[in-house]
Write a protein that holds these residues in place. Sequence first.
Motif, short mmCIF file in Angstrom:
data_model
loop_
_atom_site.label_atom_id
_atom_site.label_comp_id
_atom_site.label_asym_id
_atom_site.label_seq_id
_atom_site.Cartn_x
_atom_site.Cartn_y
_atom_site.Cartn_z
N GLU A 10 -10.86 0.18 -1.59
CA GLU A 10 -10.38 0.27 -0.64
C GLU A 10 -8.50 1.25 -0.12
O GLU A 10 -8.76 2.78 -0.36
N LEU A 11 -7.83 0.74 -1.52
CA LEU A 11 -6.68 1.09 -1.97
C LEU A 11 -6.91 2.33 -2.97
O LEU A 11 -6.49 3.42 -2.55
N VAL A 68 0.78 -1.38 0.01
CA VAL A 68 0.09 0.04 -0.28
C VAL A 68 0.64 1.01 -0.31
O VAL A 68 0.51 2.14 -0.87
N ARG A 69 1.65 1.28 1.16
CA ARG A 69 2.78 1.95 1.13
C ARG A 69 3.57 2.57 -0.52
O ARG A 69 4.12 4.01 -0.36
N GLU A 99 1.25 4.44 -2.64
CA GLU A 99 0.68 5.57 -2.50
C GLU A 99 1.65 6.68 -2.29
O GLU A 99 1.43 7.93 -2.97
N LYS A 106 -9.68 4.54 -2.96
CA LYS A 106 -10.01 5.74 -2.26
C LYS A 106 -8.90 5.94 -1.69
O LYS A 106 -9.08 7.58 -1.49
N ARG A 107 -7.88 5.24 -1.25
CA ARG A 107 -7.05 6.18 -0.18
C ARG A 107 -5.81 6.84 -1.17
O ARG A 107 -5.54 8.16 -1.09
N VAL A 108 -5.75 5.97 -2.96
CA VAL A 108 -4.67 7.41 -3.42
C VAL A 108 -5.74 8.38 -3.69
O VAL A 108 -5.12 9.64 -4.13
N LYS A 109 -6.74 8.38 -4.20
CA LYS A 109 -7.86 10.02 -4.33
C LYS A 109 -7.37 10.31 -2.70
O LYS A 109 -7.39 11.77 -3.33
N GLY A 110 -7.94 9.63 -1.99
CA GLY A 110 -7.55 10.69 -0.63
C GLY A 110 -6.04 11.59 -1.07
O GLY A 110 -6.03 12.75 0.23
N LEU A 111 -5.67 10.80 -1.18
CA LEU A 111 -4.10 11.59 -1.48
C LEU A 111 -3.25 12.84 -2.26
O LEU A 111 -2.88 14.01 -2.44
#
Length: 231
Positions: free
Chosen positions: A171-172, A140-141, A144, A174-179
């Motif tokens: 979920e991944l 995941v990191r 990101e 979504k996390r990327v979009k949030g960054l």
Amino acid sequence: MHSMIEQWRHVFKLDPDRELSDEALERICLSGTDAVMVGGSSGVTFDNTVDLLARIRRYEVPCVLEVSEQEALVPGFDLFLIPVVLNAGDKEWIVGRQQQAVKEYGAVMDWQYIAPEGYIILNPDSTAARVTEADTQLSVRDVEAFARMADQLFRLPIIYLEYSGTFGDMELVKRVKGLLKHARLLYGGGIDSPDKAKQAAAAAHTVVVGNLIYDDVERALATVQAVKEYV
């Protein structure tokens, strides 16, 4: 030009190397999708790209070319997307092919109609992963970090999370979009139903539907409404 990308919520991706009837193409172009992207991982030629562009141009829908083969660089599209595969094992797909295309056409390129897209390929079994020798075993990191690098360091206007052939980890996504501070996040892969299109619309900025067009055009068309309803 980049404002055009910012409007996209749903995009159909057509492969010049695959057969599509005139009736199916008409329905795709009149479906209400925000754009039609033309591109593929293999078998893309100047001739089949010209042919597909001519057929799409009967309709009003914005039409963009994803340039994977220099020989298939066909003028007349609204926008040209240049893939940069961030996790490619073969550097040809990071700067090699792009440099060759600019060497050939740089003097005549109209840069306002050209945009780079940073690909992160996450399905090891996809043609795209094999062709680019992509390192898909990413934490995941890692993902990101690629996203932050593309967005903040390289200021790429598009980041494309590509799971081609399988439905990815929302979920991944979504996390990327949030960054992201600047880039538009496109998601493609395994969208084989309106429900999955809706899930992808919740996770990414833009949903790309490709293979489903050739498997079940009715279901493909239903994804447009699903994404619009979600939005």
